[in-house]
Each structure stands twice: as structure tokens, then as C-alpha cells.
Design a protein around this motif. Structure first.
Motif, PDB file in Angstrom:
ATOM      1  N   PRO A  60       0.814  -1.223   0.000  1.00 49.21           N
ATOM      2  CA  PRO A  60       0.000   0.000   0.000  1.00 49.21           C
ATOM      3  C   PRO A  60       0.843   1.266   0.000  1.00 49.21           C
ATOM      4  O   PRO A  60       2.055   1.244   0.213  1.00 49.21           O
ATOM      5  CB  PRO A  60      -0.803  -0.127   1.297  1.00 49.21           C
ATOM      6  CG  PRO A  60       0.078  -0.920   2.199  1.00 49.21           C
ATOM      7  CD  PRO A  60       0.817  -1.888   1.307  1.00 49.21           C
ATOM      8  N   GLN A  61       0.181   2.376  -0.231  1.00 47.00           N
ATOM      9  CA  GLN A  61       0.828   3.684  -0.186  1.00 47.00           C
ATOM     10  C   GLN A  61       1.437   3.928   1.191  1.00 47.00           C
ATOM     11  O   GLN A  61       0.861   3.592   2.213  1.00 47.00           O
ATOM     12  CB  GLN A  61      -0.208   4.769  -0.498  1.00 47.00           C
ATOM     13  CG  GLN A  61       0.340   6.181  -0.517  1.00 47.00           C
ATOM     14  CD  GLN A  61      -0.698   7.183  -0.989  1.00 47.00           C
ATOM     15  OE1 GLN A  61      -1.398   6.938  -1.968  1.00 47.00           O
ATOM     16  NE2 GLN A  61      -0.808   8.311  -0.300  1.00 47.00           N
ATOM     17  N   GLY A  62       2.640   4.495   1.189  1.00 51.48           N
ATOM     18  CA  GLY A  62       3.342   4.792   2.434  1.00 51.48           C
ATOM     19  C   GLY A  62       4.334   3.731   2.849  1.00 51.48           C
ATOM     20  O   GLY A  62       5.095   3.937   3.795  1.00 51.48           O
ATOM     21  N   SER A  63       4.344   2.581   2.157  1.00 56.55           N
ATOM     22  CA  SER A  63       5.241   1.487   2.533  1.00 56.55           C
ATOM     23  C   SER A  63       6.650   1.714   1.998  1.00 56.55           C
ATOM     24  O   SER A  63       6.839   2.248   0.899  1.00 56.55           O
ATOM     25  CB  SER A  63       4.714   0.158   1.986  1.00 56.55           C
ATOM     26  OG  SER A  63       3.419  -0.117   2.467  1.00 56.55           O
ATOM     27  N   TRP A  64       7.629   1.276   2.785  1.00 52.31           N
ATOM     28  CA  TRP A  64       9.014   1.246   2.314  1.00 52.31           C
ATOM     29  C   TRP A  64       9.321  -0.139   1.754  1.00 52.31           C
ATOM     30  O   TRP A  64       8.925  -1.155   2.328  1.00 52.31           O
ATOM     31  CB  TRP A  64       9.980   1.577   3.443  1.00 52.31           C
ATOM     32  CG  TRP A  64      10.119   3.053   3.677  1.00 52.31           C
ATOM     33  CD1 TRP A  64       9.363   3.833   4.490  1.00 52.31           C
ATOM     34  CD2 TRP A  64      11.063   3.928   3.039  1.00 52.31           C
ATOM     35  NE1 TRP A  64       9.770   5.141   4.427  1.00 52.31           N
ATOM     36  CE2 TRP A  64      10.818   5.238   3.537  1.00 52.31           C
ATOM     37  CE3 TRP A  64      12.090   3.750   2.113  1.00 52.31           C
ATOM     38  CZ2 TRP A  64      11.560   6.342   3.143  1.00 52.31           C
ATOM     39  CZ3 TRP A  64      12.837   4.845   1.710  1.00 52.31           C
ATOM     40  CH2 TRP A  64      12.565   6.122   2.211  1.00 52.31           C
ATOM     41  N   VAL A  65      10.009  -0.180   0.624  1.00 52.04           N
ATOM     42  CA  VAL A  65      10.311  -1.429  -0.081  1.00 52.04           C
ATOM     43  C   VAL A  65      11.824  -1.513  -0.292  1.00 52.04           C
ATOM     44  O   VAL A  65      12.479  -0.503  -0.549  1.00 52.04           O
ATOM     45  CB  VAL A  65       9.583  -1.490  -1.440  1.00 52.04           C
ATOM     46  CG1 VAL A  65       9.830  -2.827  -2.134  1.00 52.04           C
ATOM     47  CG2 VAL A  65       8.094  -1.250  -1.254  1.00 52.04           C
ATOM     48  N   SER A  66      12.356  -2.733  -0.159  1.00 56.81           N
ATOM     49  CA  SER A  66      13.796  -2.983  -0.320  1.00 56.81           C
ATOM     50  C   SER A  66      14.618  -2.171   0.677  1.00 56.81           C
ATOM     51  O   SER A  66      15.671  -1.621   0.337  1.00 56.81           O
ATOM     52  CB  SER A  66      14.250  -2.674  -1.757  1.00 56.81           C
ATOM     53  OG  SER A  66      13.601  -3.497  -2.682  1.00 56.81           O
ATOM     54  N   GLU A  67      14.150  -2.125   1.916  1.00 58.92           N
ATOM     55  CA  GLU A  67      14.894  -1.435   2.972  1.00 58.92           C
ATOM     56  C   GLU A  67      16.301  -1.998   3.114  1.00 58.92           C
ATOM     57  O   GLU A  67      17.250  -1.274   3.423  1.00 58.92           O
ATOM     58  CB  GLU A  67      14.153  -1.573   4.302  1.00 58.92           C
ATOM     59  CG  GLU A  67      14.891  -0.959   5.479  1.00 58.92           C
ATOM     60  CD  GLU A  67      14.303  -1.365   6.823  1.00 58.92           C
ATOM     61  OE1 GLU A  67      14.807  -0.888   7.852  1.00 58.92           O
ATOM     62  OE2 GLU A  67      13.346  -2.171   6.840  1.00 58.92           O
ATOM     63  N   ALA A  68      16.456  -3.313   2.871  1.00 58.70           N
ATOM     64  CA  ALA A  68      17.764  -3.948   3.033  1.00 58.70           C
ATOM     65  C   ALA A  68      18.821  -3.332   2.128  1.00 58.70           C
ATOM     66  O   ALA A  68      20.018  -3.413   2.417  1.00 58.70           O
ATOM     67  CB  ALA A  68      17.650  -5.450   2.756  1.00 58.70           C
TER      68      ALA A  68
END
Length: 304
Positions: free
Chosen positions: A81-89
Motif C-alpha cells: 500500500p501507499q506509504g510502505s518502504w520497499v527494499s529497505e535492506a
């Protein structure tokens, strides 16, 4: 100002903004760009090295993992969803995408280049020192994920939430971050003084989780030991001075500062459960989160 809402959703950036807004403004200018995706366009593909981390500033993504590129038995799909962080690693390790992310609607992604970000933060000694230790603790969780826990992917790394990492930092860094978070608590003066006193005595870790909510974080490990006949080991009492107080709960204990989950499990078997050490097979490791109001301080306590 344009990227501030998205950056503040990442708890570590929220803390750094409170330390030096000017530094983070420069970091945004140097390391942050926006990327626009029409429906069905891919943000990234499985097996490709990650060049940046993303925040879904607008829209919605579909994240897909397949058996040929991910440790899954069948194709799995998850909505981002909107607001999510992706590939933080990608901030902390040389990361290769585990799945494929595709835009479901018109989407705008905020992309952060970790190398450029590190180059800007290197100008501030304390910020870079914190980032280096945070990186070390996050990396430990990527390479030491329990064998029975879910495999790290682009959406999450097991036991690497912000509260987990902060609780594992050096004592001086935990103190600074907890002190700054405790200052934002809108309580009566006496309650705040009590909380700050507990922080100064290293009795608790207080964090701002990026949503404006202040939590006291307590990482614990609980063991569910089941015998071959199906019976489960329970703790039916605890020592309180010279008295034994009745209770009925699964056995376990708090994680010590700097411990990984596997370290805590090993310590418990070397101490409280010496009689069965070496005779237990670990079949599954899962994460549960429980929020409770602290009677002592009034702060919402999150047990991980």
C-alpha cells in the motif's frame, strides 16, 4: 519539504531529521529522486541487484515471489500500500531483489540512493557513526536469520524492525535515541521524569516508530516446548523474594542488549533449561507483537 512526509515514515530518518534538519535536507537533495510508474510497469525484477530503496509515495504495488527466484513453494502475491518502504535492506547490504514489484495503479515512488545518502551523512560524525552501527546490526539479522523463520525479502527482514535494531545499538546510542523520543512524550511532568530516569538507568528503550507514536520497546523470546505426546511445557510460578507467585504462561525471557533471537534461545537453554539442552528440535520461529499500557510509566509498551 516535498519529500519530508515520506522520509519521516522511515523511523531512522525521522530521528535524523530531529538531530539535523539541514543535514537531511541536503541528503534529500543529493540522494532522493521520484519515479513515476503507469499501471503494470515494474518497479524492479527478481534477481536484479538493488540500486536503491523505495517508498510508495502514491499508488499501490503488487509484489510477487516465484519458486524459481525465491524460497517459496508456490507463487505468492502481496499488495504494497501507499506509504510502505520497499527494499529497505538495500540501505544496509548488497541486496538482490527476491521478488518482482509491479504497479497496480498510477504510482509515484520515492527512491533513495544508499551510496549518495552515505556520502552526505558522512559529513556529520554522529549521524554517520549511528548509521554505521545500525548497518552492522541490520546486516547481522540478514545473514543470521533463524533457519525456521521466514526468508528475508524485499518487504521485510525477520527480527529487523526499528525497535529490534535500536535495542541492539551501543549503550550511548540507545540512550541518545531513547532520550530524544522520551522528550516528545506529552505527559505530566512527573511521569516524564520517571520515564527519563528509566532511560538514564538503561532499564528501557523508548522509540518513535515513525507514525508519531512513542513506544517503550521490550524484545522477548518465548518458548513453546511440545513433547512427542503433545503436552506443552508451562511456567506455573515465579520467585518474588522469598515467595513463589502463581502464574501460568509459556517460559522465556527478555533479550539482552545486543543479542539476536538465536543468542537468547541459546542462553535460555544454557541456563534455565540445562536439563533438556541438546534434546530439543526447533521447528518454527515466528514474530508476534503485543502492545500494553505500562502501569508504571503510562507509556504504550510494545513487546516484540
Amino acid at each position: 519539504q516535498i519529500v519530508a512526509p515520506e522520509m519521516q515514515r522511515y523511523p531512522l530518518f525521522r530521528f535524523l531529521i530531529s538531530v539535523s534538519r539541514r543535514l537531511m535536507q541536503q541528503a534529500c537533495m543529493d540522494a532522493v529522486t521520484f519515479r513515476h510508474l503507469p499501471p503494470h510497469d515494474e518497479a524492479f525484477m527478481a534477481g536484479v541487484p538493488a540500486s536503491c530503496a523505495f517508498c510508495v509515495a502514491r499508488g499501490k504495488l503488487k509484489y510477487t515471489k516465484r519458486p524459481d527466484s525465491s524460497p517459496v513453494q508456490q507463487v505468492t502475491v502481496e499488495l504494497v500500500p501507499q506509504g510502505s518502504w520497499v527494499s529497505e535492506a538495500a540501505f544496509w547490504v548488497a541486496w538482490v531483489h527476491v521478488g518482482t514489484a509491479e504497479a497496480l495503479t498510477y504510482s509515484r515512488l520515492l527512491e533513495v540512493d544508499p551510496r549518495k545518502l552515505a556520502g552526505t551523512l558522512a559529513r556529520h560524525y554522529r549521524a554517520m557513526d549511528l548509521m554505521s552501527e545500525y548497518c552492522r546490526q541490520f546486516h547481522k539479522r540478514v545473514v543470521s536469520a533463524p533457519l525456521c523463520a521466514p526468508w528475508p525479502d524485499d518487504l521485510r527482514v525477520p527480527f529487523a524492525e526499528f525497535g529490534d535494531i535500536v535495542a541492539s545499538l551501543r549503550q550511548d546510542q540507545r540512550w541518545v535515541m531513547s532520550r530524544r523520543a522520551a522528550r516528545n512524550v506529552s505527559w505530566f511532568t512527573q511521569s516524564r521524569k520517571r520515564l527519563v530516569s528509566e532511560v538514564d538507568e538503561s532499564r528501557c528503550v523508548v522509540v518513535d516508530l515513525g507514525d508519531g507514536e512513542i513506544h517503550c520497546v521490550v524484545p522477548i523470546v518465548v518458548l513453546r516446548l511440545r513433547r512427542s505426546d503433545g503436552r506443552i511445557l508451562m511456567q506455573v510460578g515465579r520467585c518474588a523474594g522469598r515467595r513463589i507467585v502463581p502464574c501460568c504462561r509459556l517460559p522465556g525471557g527478555k533479550q539482552h542488549f545486543g543479542e539476536l533471537v538465536r543468542d537468547t534461545i541459546q542462553r535460555l537453554f544454557e541456563t534455565a533449561f540445562r536439563m533438556i539442552q541438546g534434546r530439543v528440535d526447533i521447528c518454527e520461529v515466528t514474530r508476534e507483537t503485543c502492545d500494553k499500557q505500562s502501569r508504571r510509566s503510562g507509556l504504550l509498551t510494545r513487546y516484540l
